[in-house]
Write a protein that holds these residues in place. Structure first.
Motif, PDB file in Angstrom:
ATOM      1  N   GLU A  81       0.832  -1.202   0.000  1.00  0.00           N
ATOM      2  CA  GLU A  81       0.000   0.000   0.000  1.00  0.00           C
ATOM      3  C   GLU A  81       0.869   1.255   0.000  1.00  0.00           C
ATOM      4  O   GLU A  81       0.529   2.251  -0.631  1.00  0.00           O
ATOM      5  CB  GLU A  81      -0.907   0.025   1.237  1.00  0.00           C
ATOM      6  CG  GLU A  81      -1.888  -1.116   1.308  1.00  0.00           C
ATOM      7  CD  GLU A  81      -3.256  -0.754   0.761  1.00  0.00           C
ATOM      8  OE1 GLU A  81      -3.454   0.397   0.351  1.00  0.00           O
ATOM      9  OE2 GLU A  81      -4.116  -1.648   0.730  1.00  0.00           O
ATOM     10  N   GLY A  85       1.256   3.910  -3.102  1.00  0.00           N
ATOM     11  CA  GLY A  85       0.852   5.272  -2.775  1.00  0.00           C
ATOM     12  C   GLY A  85      -0.575   5.374  -2.282  1.00  0.00           C
ATOM     13  O   GLY A  85      -1.125   6.468  -2.171  1.00  0.00           O
ATOM     14  N   THR A  86      -1.205   4.241  -1.983  1.00  0.00           N
ATOM     15  CA  THR A  86      -2.590   4.268  -1.535  1.00  0.00           C
ATOM     16  C   THR A  86      -2.695   4.440  -0.020  1.00  0.00           C
ATOM     17  O   THR A  86      -3.748   4.783   0.493  1.00  0.00           O
ATOM     18  CB  THR A  86      -3.301   2.966  -1.925  1.00  0.00           C
ATOM     19  OG1 THR A  86      -2.447   1.875  -1.603  1.00  0.00           O
ATOM     20  CG2 THR A  86      -3.580   2.932  -3.405  1.00  0.00           C
ATOM     21  N   LEU A  88      -1.181   6.616   2.102  1.00  0.00           N
ATOM     22  CA  LEU A  88      -1.275   7.987   2.610  1.00  0.00           C
ATOM     23  C   LEU A  88      -2.729   8.438   2.647  1.00  0.00           C
ATOM     24  O   LEU A  88      -3.214   8.977   3.643  1.00  0.00           O
ATOM     25  CB  LEU A  88      -0.447   8.913   1.712  1.00  0.00           C
ATOM     26  CG  LEU A  88      -0.442  10.378   2.120  1.00  0.00           C
ATOM     27  CD1 LEU A  88       0.280  10.563   3.441  1.00  0.00           C
ATOM     28  CD2 LEU A  88       0.203  11.228   1.050  1.00  0.00           C
ATOM     29  N   LEU A  89      -3.440   8.186   1.546  1.00  0.00           N
ATOM     30  CA  LEU A  89      -4.833   8.614   1.460  1.00  0.00           C
ATOM     31  C   LEU A  89      -5.682   7.891   2.501  1.00  0.00           C
ATOM     32  O   LEU A  89      -6.474   8.522   3.205  1.00  0.00           O
ATOM     33  CB  LEU A  89      -5.366   8.342   0.058  1.00  0.00           C
ATOM     34  CG  LEU A  89      -6.774   8.871  -0.201  1.00  0.00           C
ATOM     35  CD1 LEU A  89      -6.802  10.375  -0.072  1.00  0.00           C
ATOM     36  CD2 LEU A  89      -7.264   8.454  -1.576  1.00  0.00           C
ATOM     37  N   LEU A  90      -5.492   6.580   2.627  1.00  0.00           N
ATOM     38  CA  LEU A  90      -6.306   5.798   3.565  1.00  0.00           C
ATOM     39  C   LEU A  90      -6.153   6.319   4.983  1.00  0.00           C
ATOM     40  O   LEU A  90      -7.120   6.400   5.736  1.00  0.00           O
ATOM     41  CB  LEU A  90      -5.898   4.326   3.524  1.00  0.00           C
ATOM     42  CG  LEU A  90      -6.454   3.515   2.361  1.00  0.00           C
ATOM     43  CD1 LEU A  90      -6.022   2.065   2.501  1.00  0.00           C
ATOM     44  CD2 LEU A  90      -7.962   3.619   2.316  1.00  0.00           C
ATOM     45  N   LEU A  91      -4.920   6.711   5.336  1.00  0.00           N
ATOM     46  CA  LEU A  91      -4.689   7.121   6.718  1.00  0.00           C
ATOM     47  C   LEU A  91      -5.191   8.540   6.997  1.00  0.00           C
ATOM     48  O   LEU A  91      -5.172   8.976   8.131  1.00  0.00           O
ATOM     49  CB  LEU A  91      -3.202   6.995   7.065  1.00  0.00           C
ATOM     50  CG  LEU A  91      -2.735   5.544   7.180  1.00  0.00           C
ATOM     51  CD1 LEU A  91      -1.276   5.476   7.546  1.00  0.00           C
ATOM     52  CD2 LEU A  91      -3.579   4.761   8.168  1.00  0.00           C
ATOM     53  N   THR A  92      -5.642   9.245   5.963  1.00  0.00           N
ATOM     54  CA  THR A  92      -6.280  10.534   6.244  1.00  0.00           C
ATOM     55  C   THR A  92      -7.774  10.349   6.471  1.00  0.00           C
ATOM     56  O   THR A  92      -8.479  11.297   6.753  1.00  0.00           O
ATOM     57  CB  THR A  92      -6.091  11.526   5.087  1.00  0.00           C
ATOM     58  OG1 THR A  92      -6.761  11.018   3.926  1.00  0.00           O
ATOM     59  CG2 THR A  92      -4.628  11.736   4.772  1.00  0.00           C
ATOM     60  N   TYR A  93      -8.254   9.134   6.301  1.00  0.00           N
ATOM     61  CA  TYR A  93      -9.654   8.823   6.589  1.00  0.00           C
ATOM     62  C   TYR A  93      -9.810   8.520   8.069  1.00  0.00           C
ATOM     63  O   TYR A  93      -8.815   8.322   8.767  1.00  0.00           O
ATOM     64  CB  TYR A  93     -10.106   7.644   5.711  1.00  0.00           C
ATOM     65  CG  TYR A  93     -10.549   8.107   4.357  1.00  0.00           C
ATOM     66  CD1 TYR A  93      -9.624   8.543   3.422  1.00  0.00           C
ATOM     67  CD2 TYR A  93     -11.896   8.179   4.030  1.00  0.00           C
ATOM     68  CE1 TYR A  93     -10.028   9.017   2.195  1.00  0.00           C
ATOM     69  CE2 TYR A  93     -12.309   8.648   2.798  1.00  0.00           C
ATOM     70  CZ  TYR A  93     -11.378   9.070   1.882  1.00  0.00           C
ATOM     71  OH  TYR A  93     -11.781   9.556   0.677  1.00  0.00           O
ATOM     72  N   PRO A  94     -11.042   8.476   8.542  1.00  0.00           N
ATOM     73  CA  PRO A  94     -11.234   8.153   9.968  1.00  0.00           C
ATOM     74  C   PRO A  94     -10.896   6.683  10.224  1.00  0.00           C
ATOM     75  O   PRO A  94     -11.758   5.848  10.388  1.00  0.00           O
ATOM     76  CB  PRO A  94     -12.729   8.416  10.195  1.00  0.00           C
ATOM     77  CG  PRO A  94     -13.214   9.145   9.015  1.00  0.00           C
ATOM     78  CD  PRO A  94     -12.303   8.803   7.889  1.00  0.00           C
ATOM     79  N   LEU A  95      -9.620   6.388  10.224  1.00  0.00           N
ATOM     80  CA  LEU A  95      -9.149   5.010  10.302  1.00  0.00           C
ATOM     81  C   LEU A  95      -7.819   5.041  11.041  1.00  0.00           C
ATOM     82  O   LEU A  95      -6.880   5.685  10.599  1.00  0.00           O
ATOM     83  CB  LEU A  95      -8.943   4.485   8.876  1.00  0.00           C
ATOM     84  CG  LEU A  95      -8.246   3.154   8.679  1.00  0.00           C
ATOM     85  CD1 LEU A  95      -9.181   2.015   9.013  1.00  0.00           C
ATOM     86  CD2 LEU A  95      -7.778   3.013   7.239  1.00  0.00           C
ATOM     87  N   LEU A 274       4.055   8.482   8.558  1.00  0.00           N
ATOM     88  CA  LEU A 274       4.270   8.289   7.118  1.00  0.00           C
ATOM     89  C   LEU A 274       4.691   9.587   6.451  1.00  0.00           C
ATOM     90  O   LEU A 274       4.217  10.613   6.785  1.00  0.00           O
ATOM     91  CB  LEU A 274       2.991   7.804   6.451  1.00  0.00           C
ATOM     92  CG  LEU A 274       2.697   6.352   6.759  1.00  0.00           C
ATOM     93  CD1 LEU A 274       1.302   6.003   6.341  1.00  0.00           C
ATOM     94  CD2 LEU A 274       3.686   5.454   6.041  1.00  0.00           C
TER      95      LEU A 274
END
Lengths: 274, 302
Positions: A81, A85-86, A88-95, A274
């Motif tokens: 991931e 490059g996927t 970074l985006l996922l970790l800006t979500y409420p996760l 990250l």
């Protein structure tokens, strides 16, 4: 909790889409059927309990296959991931990091459980219902299914841990191959060597404890010594008496092999920036 | 209330300082263009606002919370488009957006409308693998808009977009700002920002080199206004009659002048007094590019 399920659900759907689930199920099912049908022959006896024999054969097969499938599923779960490059985006979500990792492992475990239960379960049912299986054999078979999933999960945990310690997917793949070789091939050879050279100075009970250092061996011990009728076919009747680990303890060790790498992975990943 | 407060923030990675003593605040509904060379600290600043990293020193406050310490709920109010956005290649655009909507706790039936809005509806059921750079960027924008974010952080949002889509993109931003969304975007393409932004921050080597509205920056940069007089056949005569004005360049048919912004009108009045000798006047104000070059590479002003 919800975020974990969203991630796990996505992994499961990925598994369906890229035919991982169907492929793994087919491989496990075809090998299980082949072993079940052929495996009954060499026992020769009329009073054979075919399901018990199938359990012995499947346990040996699983030691090679399930870790391999698990490692292939999970070796790039973090580093892949990041590299794509996927992440970074996922970790800006409420996760949270923890939710992400738990979701990944849960999804991969579900894929593995599905393939194991369908693949082995089908073969077991066919043999058990067709040729008869007593309560004890069914018990041994249920134990086989449950521990197979656990064995797979322990390698999912190990591969996930490896995947967040490295910076490149190719390194993670290399580590996974090394893990497979180590636990499935080299470890047993080393034990065998110790058994030959070290029998003068190494206490017999020590070998039992050494086996605990390998989830594949714990799995083998649980399944081959757990039930009386299986023990007979596996040639472990004598060994089991020496080793004297109750099945409950072996299950606990196997569970530890799932949970310890998982916890380590969670603790490392939580602190990662990250 | 200020939507974003950056208070003497520094961030170091090992021995390397990515940000040093950056301070500014943004009101709700503001649009800030963040400019700077590669490695100037734009992305680091965004990561801090997203709570992905913690500042080494100073304080970051977004919507009244510390983004790194806030509950996960807080992130529902953020939209982020990373530079070089990437998705899982095997998923379709629609599946990607639905997956992300679920993760954000947004009803997935809003996805179709968002795909429509960014012009991706016809390709929604194709796998992301087949998408062009511009289409990925549109999908990235769609996911950033999920759940009506109150803060929108866009890292190089317009790269890969064609001019038509770029215009639509700024229309979408304008619409969001009316609803009170604070937008912070970074860009290399400066001219497109010129007409669209009020506030500009120029970063250089981890520091805020300049901050303000474009007119303020123009004034602070004290960059000369260039005036070109078209004077066919009379260039040297005109040049002689322009006593006191800095002449940059003279050739057969034109005279180039430079003057400070504050002197511009005086110079123009003077030029107007030259009667028919001057056929036409071109005025070239310093563009964002000029200002950016001035601040992005010149002295850091505190």
């Amino acid at each position: 909790m919800n975020a974990i399920l969203v991630i796990a659900g996505k992994e499961l759907r990925d598994g369906l889409r890229n035919r991982w689930i169907i492929g793994a199920t087919l491989v496990l099912a075809s090998l299980a059927f082949a072993l079940a049908l052929l495996g009954a022959a060499p026992t020769g006896a009329l009073a054979v309990k075919p399901l018990a024999v199938t359990v012995v054969s499947l346990a040996s097969l699983s030691i090679f296959l399930l870790p391999l499938i698990a490692l292939l599923l999970s070796y790039d779960s973090v580093v892949g991931e990041i590299e794509r490059g996927t992440m970074l985006l996922l970790l800006t979500y409420p996760l949270t990091h923890t939710q992400f990792l738990l979701g990944k492992m849960m999804g991969h475990s579900a894929i593995l459980a599905l393939a194991t239960l369908v693949g082995y379960g089908g073969a077991g049912l066919a043999v058990g219902l067709g040729q008869g299986g007593d309560a004890q054999s069914w018990g041994a078979f249920a134990l086989l299914l449950a521990t197979s999933v656990m064995l797979g999960m322990s390698f999912v945990s190990l591969a996930t841990l490896a995947s967040l310690l490295v910076r490149e997917r190719s390194t993670a793949a290399g580590i996974s191959v090394a893990l497979w070789l180590l636990f499935v091939v080299v470890f047993d050879l080393a034990i065998l060597g110790l058994l030959v050279t070290g029998k003068d100075w190494l206490a017999p009970w020590a070998f039992g404890w050494l086996l605990m250092a390998n989830p594949a061996d714990v799995y083998r011990l649980v399944n081959l010594t757990g039930f009386e009728n299986v023990r007979m076919f596996s040639g472990m009747a004598g060994a089991a008496a020496d080793l004297s680990f109750p099945p409950g303890a072996l299950l606990a060790v196997l569970a530890a092999w799932v949970l310890v790498p998982m916890t380590a992975a969670l603790m490392i990943f939580r602190r990662r920036e990250l | 209330m200020n939507a974003i407060v950056i208070d003497h923030v520094g961030k170091t990675y090992g021995a390397q300082a990515a940000l040093a003593d950056v301070s500014f605040s943004l009101a709700e509904g503001a649009l800030l263009a963040l400019l700077g060379h590669n490695g100037a600290g734009k992305t680091t600043l965004m990561k801090l606002m997203l709570g992905l990293i913690r500042p080494t020193s100073g304080r970051v406050e977004v919507l009244g919370c510390d983004p790194a310490g806030a509950a996960m709920e807080f992130r529902r109010h953020l939209g982020f488009l990373p530079e070089n956005v990437a998705f899982h290649d095997e998923m379709t655009g629609r599946d990607t957006l639905i997956f992300l909507a679920r993760l954000k706790g947004v009803a997935s039936n809003s996805c179709a409308a968002l795909l429509e809005r960014v012009g991706l509806a016809p390709a929604a059921d194709r796998r992301v693998k087949t998408y062009s750079k511009g289409m990925r960027q549109r999908l990235g924008l769609a996911q950033a808009l999920l759940g009506h974010p109150r803060i929108l952080l866009l890292d190089e949002p317009t790269t890969g977009l064609d001019p038509v889509l770029r215009a639509e993109f700024f229309d979408i931003l304008a619409e969001l700002r009316k609803g009170g969304t604070t937008v912070l975007l970074s860009s290399h393409i400066l001219t497109e920002l010129e007409a669209r932004t009020e506030l500009v921050a120029i970063m250089r080597a981890g520091r805020l080199a300049a901050w303000g509205t474009l007119p303020q920056l123009r004034a602070a940069a004290a960059m000369p206004v260039r005036i070109r007089l078209s004077t066919p056949g009379a260039a040297s005569r005109v040049a002689n009659r322009l006593g006191g004005v800095t002449i940059a360049h003279v050739n057969d048919h034109s005279v180039d002048l430079t003057c400070l912004q504050s002197e511009k009108m005086a110079v123009l009045r003077h030029v107007a007094g030259l009667d028919a000798e001057v056929q036409d006047v071109d005025i070239h104000l310093p563009t964002l590019d000029d200002i950016y070059l001035h601040f992005g590479h010149g002295e850091v002003i505190q």
